[in-house]
Enzyme design. Structure first.
Site, PDB file in Angstrom:
ATOM      1  N   CYS A   1      -2.220   9.378   2.325  1.00  0.00           N
ATOM      2  CA  CYS A   1      -1.762   8.779   1.063  1.00  0.00           C
ATOM      3  C   CYS A   1      -2.740   9.064  -0.073  1.00  0.00           C
ATOM      4  O   CYS A   1      -2.363   9.113  -1.231  1.00  0.00           O
ATOM      5  CB  CYS A   1      -1.557   7.288   1.223  1.00  0.00           C
ATOM      6  SG  CYS A   1      -3.062   6.405   1.563  1.00  0.00           S
TER       7      CYS A   1
ATOM      8  N   GLU B   1       0.869  -1.175   0.000  1.00  0.00           N
ATOM      9  CA  GLU B   1       0.000   0.000   0.000  1.00  0.00           C
ATOM     10  C   GLU B   1       0.905   1.225   0.000  1.00  0.00           C
ATOM     11  O   GLU B   1       1.457   1.606   1.037  1.00  0.00           O
ATOM     12  CB  GLU B   1      -0.911  -0.008   1.239  1.00  0.00           C
ATOM     13  CG  GLU B   1      -1.992  -1.051   1.181  1.00  0.00           C
ATOM     14  CD  GLU B   1      -3.093  -0.690   0.170  1.00  0.00           C
ATOM     15  OE1 GLU B   1      -3.005   0.359  -0.487  1.00  0.00           O
ATOM     16  OE2 GLU B   1      -4.040  -1.486   0.045  1.00  0.00           O
TER      17      GLU B   1
END
Ligand SMILES: NC(=O)C1=CN([C@@H]2O[C@H](COP(=O)(O)OP(=O)(O)OC[C@H]3O[C@@H](n4cnc5c(N)ncnc54)[C@H](OP(=O)(O)O)[C@@H]3O)[C@@H](O)[C@H]2O)C=CC1
Ligand SMILES: CCCCCC(=O)O
Length: 474
Positions: A250, A216
């Site tokens: 993110c 991720e």
């Protein structure tokens, strides 16, 4: 259990979990559900402790922690508790004529021992979210939180000791050296959340054991704004998605491409929305309820370098620009007149700076987006479906949102993750469960006659005729 960083401790933890992982493979769905419910109860009973720990680490407003750290994890647990019996059940597969009479199904089997490595920016959410998926899948877990969020890391260690048996889940605190020692062990799956640079080293280490990975990662997620949008609504959603957690997110918008005819209105609305949501009146106060801080002086300096270079090369401040080094404070800052060779436009910003560029032609904007590595998210604001369809068809990203920002992370029914440089593998809900599961294909052949017998050698004349017949109907 929290283990110190000593290599022998890691050896001992690994040995215990290896021994337990086969037994835990038989862990029933009910036992996994019980663990998830206990975890949920712990979180709900210790909400204040979690908020205090995250405040210690990031000065994150407690209400923001409630929403983006606690609520998101509780939602993930509730979703898993609701669907786990179905996820972990037998997935029957439709019959196949050449194998008529056989029965086929997919059996979900825990991969075994999982290693979860999590970052500092959502130190609770990004550690416990993947843990929920691993528990649902029946894996044992070694969890390595970020040493840059020490209070939350300690809290997680205490929580794990209370909720799980040591051989089921162990928290090992430490930094890069601990990760490198852990990665020397043959785990069955590694779930890493962090930067692409470190993601590469994790993948390289995992490849020594052919261990599967979920990465991720991050990247430069663009916002593309069409002509004739409701600009005040667009500005509100971009400001929230960008400056949540001081841009240390993110899925945060990294830069904006706004149609040249809308630019001036957009800049005016950005001023209104930033001041409405994150008024600098609280700047520097210790108990600011609306806006957090940059994680540490090093990251603040990194952001200031980007900011100074942009200003030196002609960028103009639309709103924000205040910096208070003592408090690791950088105001929500929107910039215009951006050169594309700036550091700001080359590296992931991961902070409260938002460069805004204009475009005149959609293909020019798409070409610019495609000139960069595939992002974790693309945000398209438009009133026209053909516009969003066109953008999504001509670009690639891990996720995409039309007319909002960042919210896709909170939908447990959607797979979350990047593509290319922004990541591999998916997480959340069923997709997180699959990340930690081996989808074992099972075919139960019938005894007695089956068509397959017609394919056995010797391949005499008759047999060759049958095979040709088989092929003719394919
Ligand atoms: N896709 C997603 O869901 C998310 C992606 N991210 C991305 O993560 C990055 C920011 O998070 P950040 O924590 O700074 O990321 P890092 O990659 O620096 O760190 C992530 C984890 O890896 C560890 N680590 C750091 N350096 C090394 C190394 N050289 N070798 C082995 N392990 C290492 C860290 O330990 P320690 O911190 O203890 O040093 C931390 O536990 C951004 O790129 C952001 O986009 C962030 C959140 C979510
Ligand atoms: C909205 C919450 C997002 C958390 C994960 C991230 O994007 O860093």
């Amino acid at each position: 259990m929290q283990a110190n960083i000593d290599a022998t401790v890691i050896e001992e933890v690994f040995r215990k979990q290896k021994a337990a992982s086969m037994r835990l493979k038989q862990k029933t769905v009910q036992e996994r559900l019980d663990s998830l419910r206990q975890l949920k109860e712990w979180i709900k009973s210790n909400r204040e402790k979690i908020k205090e720990a995250v405040w210690d680490d990031l000065k994150k407003p407690p209400t923001e922690t409630d929403l983006t750290e606690i609520y998101v994890v509780l939602s993930e647990i509730s979703h898993a508790v609701k669907w786990l019996p179905k996820w972990a059940g037998v997935h029957k597969i439709k019959g196949y004529l050449p194998l008529v009479g056989s029965k086929s199904y997919i059996q979900m089997e825990p991969k075994g021992m999982a290693l979860i490595i999590s970052p500092w920016n959502y130190p609770f959410n990004l550690a416990i979210g993947p843990l929920v998926s691993a528990i649902a899948a029946g894996c044992t877990v070694v969890l390595k939180p970020s040493e840059m969020a020490p209070s939350t890391s300690r809290l997680i260690g205490g929580m794990v000791s209370e909720v799980f048996r040591e051989e089921e889940v162990t928290v090992i605190e430490g930094g890069p050296l601990v990760v490198q020692t852990l990665l020397s062990k043959p785990f069955d799956h590694v779930f890493f959340t962090g930067s692409p640079a470190v993601g590469k080293s994790v993948m390289k280490a995992a490849s020594e054991h052919l261990t599967s990975v979920t990465l991720e990662l991050g990247g430069k997620s663009p916002v593309l704004i069409d002509k004739a949008c409701k600009i005040s609504e667009v500005a509100e959603r971009v400001v929230w998605g960008k400056f949540l957690n001081c841009g240390q997110t993110c899925v945060a918008p990294d830069y904006v491409l706004v149609h040249e005819t809308e630019a001036d209105r957009f800049f005016e609305e950005m001023k209104v929305q930033v001041r409405k949501m994150f008024n600098p009146k609280d700047r520097g106060t210790a108990n600011n309820e609306d806006y957090g801080r940059i994680i540490n002086p090093q990251h603040l300096e990194r952001l200031q370098d980007m900011f100074s270079e942009a200003l030196d090369k002609g960028a103009q401040i639309v709103v924000g620009g205040e910096v208070d080094k003592a408090g690791n404070y950088m105001a929500p800052t929107v910039l215009r007149e951006i050169r594309t060779d700036l550091k700001l436009m080359q590296e992931e910003i991961f902070g409260p700076l938002l460069p805004v560029l204009t475009y005149s032609d959609i293909d020019e904007a798409i070409a610019f987006i495609n000139s960069k590595p595939k992002p974790l998210a693309i945000y398209v604001f438009t009133e026209e479906d053909f516009f969003s369809d066109y953008v999504l068809t001509h670009t690639s990203s891990g996720t995409a949102v039309i007319n909002d920002c960042a919210v896709q992370f909170g939908h447990p029914g959607l797979p979350f993750g990047g593509v290319g440089q922004s990541g591999m593998g998916k997480s959340h809900g069923y997709y997180g469960f699959l990340a930690f599961s081996n989808q074992k294909a099972v075919l139960h052949q019938k005894t007695g006659f089956t068509p397959v017998r017609n394919l056995y050698p010797p391949y005499g004349f008759k047999k060759r005729k049958i095979v040709s017949l088989f092929l003719r109907f394919k």
